[in-house]
Design a protein around this motif. Structure first.
Motif, PDB file in Angstrom:
ATOM      1  N   LEU A   2       0.855  -1.186   0.000  1.00  0.00           N
ATOM      2  CA  LEU A   2       0.000   0.000   0.000  1.00  0.00           C
ATOM      3  C   LEU A   2       0.888   1.231   0.000  1.00  0.00           C
ATOM      4  CD1 LEU A   2      -3.000   0.939   0.259  1.00  0.00           C
ATOM      5  CD2 LEU A   2      -2.642   0.992   2.735  1.00  0.00           C
ATOM      6  N   SER A   3       0.580   2.227  -0.828  1.00  0.00           N
ATOM      7  CA  SER A   3       1.420   3.418  -0.894  1.00  0.00           C
ATOM      8  C   SER A   3       1.509   4.079   0.477  1.00  0.00           C
ATOM      9  CB  SER A   3       0.865   4.400  -1.927  1.00  0.00           C
ATOM     10  OG  SER A   3      -0.463   4.767  -1.604  1.00  0.00           O
ATOM     11  N   ILE A  68      -2.553  -4.602   5.819  1.00  0.00           N
ATOM     12  CA  ILE A  68      -1.656  -4.105   4.774  1.00  0.00           C
ATOM     13  C   ILE A  68      -1.121  -2.719   5.109  1.00  0.00           C
ATOM     14  CG2 ILE A  68      -2.753  -5.482   2.985  1.00  0.00           C
ATOM     15  CD1 ILE A  68      -4.013  -2.882   1.928  1.00  0.00           C
ATOM     16  N   ALA A  69      -1.729  -2.056   6.089  1.00  0.00           N
ATOM     17  CA  ALA A  69      -1.210  -0.749   6.512  1.00  0.00           C
ATOM     18  C   ALA A  69      -0.049  -0.898   7.488  1.00  0.00           C
ATOM     19  CB  ALA A  69      -2.313   0.090   7.148  1.00  0.00           C
ATOM     20  N   HIS A  70       0.239  -2.156   7.900  1.00  0.00           N
ATOM     21  CA  HIS A  70       1.368  -2.446   8.773  1.00  0.00           C
ATOM     22  C   HIS A  70       2.232  -3.465   8.055  1.00  0.00           C
ATOM     23  CE1 HIS A  70      -1.739  -0.952  11.493  1.00  0.00           C
ATOM     24  NE2 HIS A  70      -0.767  -0.580  12.290  1.00  0.00           N
ATOM     25  N   VAL A 130      -7.176   0.437  -1.185  1.00  0.00           N
ATOM     26  CA  VAL A 130      -7.321  -0.754  -0.352  1.00  0.00           C
ATOM     27  C   VAL A 130      -8.272  -1.749  -1.013  1.00  0.00           C
ATOM     28  CG1 VAL A 130      -8.328  -1.630   1.804  1.00  0.00           C
ATOM     29  CG2 VAL A 130      -6.769   0.319   1.852  1.00  0.00           C
ATOM     30  N   TYR A 131      -9.422  -1.250  -1.465  1.00  0.00           N
ATOM     31  CA  TYR A 131     -10.401  -2.157  -2.057  1.00  0.00           C
ATOM     32  C   TYR A 131      -9.829  -2.846  -3.284  1.00  0.00           C
ATOM     33  CZ  TYR A 131     -14.184  -4.207  -4.591  1.00  0.00           C
ATOM     34  OH  TYR A 131     -14.951  -5.121  -5.269  1.00  0.00           O
ATOM     35  N   TRP A 132      -9.167  -2.106  -4.159  1.00  0.00           N
ATOM     36  CA  TRP A 132      -8.701  -2.714  -5.402  1.00  0.00           C
ATOM     37  C   TRP A 132      -7.499  -3.616  -5.193  1.00  0.00           C
ATOM     38  CZ3 TRP A 132     -11.561  -3.847  -9.119  1.00  0.00           C
ATOM     39  CH2 TRP A 132     -12.701  -3.075  -9.399  1.00  0.00           C
TER      40      TRP A 132
END
Length: 404
Positions: A2-3, A68-70, A130-132
């Motif tokens: 994730l960017s 995914i944010a960690h 996130v969704y994609w």
């Protein structure tokens, strides 16, 4: 994955999304079914009515976003487990890649509807990413599952004829089926399920997943169906009631190939098989398989049920157990009167794993109500079983993992 700037936005907004998660998913389903009523055929409308599907979707999306944010190895492994569980369920329902566009549009619109001005362009962009990411990973995993099953969403369901309808216990039937199209029995791993699709009297087509409760043999498969009785004003299970009341020997049902990721590993580690109620079905298939291919494997089978009269597939398991000298069976009955103590160890009350002699380096497979599995898991962890060796299956929406 994730960017970086979007990861920061997700971490900042995740608490609000979790807090309003079921509101968001309620708005999502309402809008999507209004625009695409044909999709009602793919979703369990009973779980829609009781809210469990909304909770599961909210929990899954939020859990994926949090993970995914960690960026660390533990979270990556957790993401893969989450994706695998969802992809197997989606593949059993013939989910198609283009349907993710429909879902994404309505889901992101629902986030904006519920959270209002808090959804700035930056927040919308972050959650869209996130969704994609979620959708792209699932599409790829589902494509792999379709290839392995040698099928496509368009031709997922095949006709199977009921060759035997066998009562097990009160409100539980086993259906033995053979291909009605002249084809063969697909590949299968013990613990997997198939989707059964029926058209109800009101015209609504509904799929349900049922474990293959016996190793396929002689060109047949077996599913075992508990009739869901509504409690506290809730309606009866639509599909289970239909199967019990309307399907007889000679009738034809539509079945998907087997899917599901709660499957036995092909190794020699000792096994602990834990079940409650109709959660016995994957355990029955596993024991049936082990009796045929690995009868000397060390197995501890733990089951909980209301009474001997409610204990489904007991005779099938007992027959397999006679070929397995290293199988130990312990059953807890809330009402133990009438139990056959010669066939297995019987205990009164609720399952309690404390004090049991558990095999070292055992691999655990569990299936049953979530509160039951949480309690047993806690006892197994206290006894020294490592968490990565404990595997579970949930019938219905997976509410085991909650984001937070």
């Amino acid at each position: 994955m994730l960017s970086t700037d979007h990861a920061q936005t997700i971490r900042a907004t995740l608490p609000a999304v979790i807090e309003h998660g079921t509101e968001i998913t309620a708005a999502f389903y309402d809008a999507m079914f209004t625009a695409h009523p044909e999709l009602r055929n793919m979703f369990n409308q009973g779980n829609q009515a009781n809210g469990e599907q909304r909770q599961a979707l909210a929990g899954s999306v939020a859990a994926f976003a949090r993970r995914i944010a960690h960026e660390d190895g533990a979270e990556a492994a957790s993401v893969q487990l989450l994706l695998s569980r969802i992809a197997h369920k989606h593949a059993s329902l013939a989910v198609r890649p283009e349907q993710y566009t429909i879902v994404g549009r309505h889901l992101l619109e629902a986030v904006k509807t519920v959270l209002g001005p808090a959804v700035t362009p930056e927040v919308h962009a972050a959650w869209s990413e996130v969704y994609w990411l979620f959708a792209t990973l699932l599409i790829a995993e589902e494509a792999r599952l379709y290839r392995e099953a040698e099928t496509t969403p368009a031709d997922l369901f095949r006709p199977w004829r009921v060759v035997e309808r066998r009562p097990e216990v009160e409100d539980v039937l086993s259906f033995v089926l053979s291909p009605a199209d002249g084809g063969g029995v697909p590949g299968y791993r013990p613990g997997q399920y198939v989707s059964v699709a029926v058209t109800l009297p009101d015209g609504l087509r509904q799929p349900r997943q049922y474990t293959l409760s016996r190793v396929p043999s002689d060109g047949t498969v077996q599913i075992t169906v508990r009739r869901v009785r509504g409690e506290g004003g809730a309606p009866d299970g639509a599909v289970s009631t239909y199967l019990h009341e309307n399907v007889a020997e000679g009738d034809v049902l539509e079945l998907s190939p087997p899917f599901g990721d709660l499957v036995l590993d092909d190794d020699t580690d000792p096994l602990i098989l834990v079940s409650a109620g109709i959660g016995i079905t994957p355990v029955a298939a596993m024991i049936d398989h082990l009796a045929a291919v690995s009868p000397d494997r060390r197995v501890l089978a733990l089951h909980a049920d209301r009474s001997p009269a409610a204990h489904a597939l007991r005779d099938q398991i007992a027959a397999a157990a006679r070929r397995m000298p290293e199988l130990r069976r312990i059953t807890w009955y809330e009402e133990p009167d009438g139990a056959d103590t010669a066939a297995e160890e019987i205990r009164a009350g609720l399952m309690d794993v404390s004090g049991l002699s558990l095999p070292e380096k055992a691999r655990v497979y569990m299936c049953g109500p979530i509160p039951f599995m949480r309690d047993v898991r806690r006892g197994l962890l206290d006894a020294g079983i490592s968490d990565e060796r404990i595997h579970y299956e949930v019938f219905g929406p997976d509410l085991w993992q909650q984001a937070g």
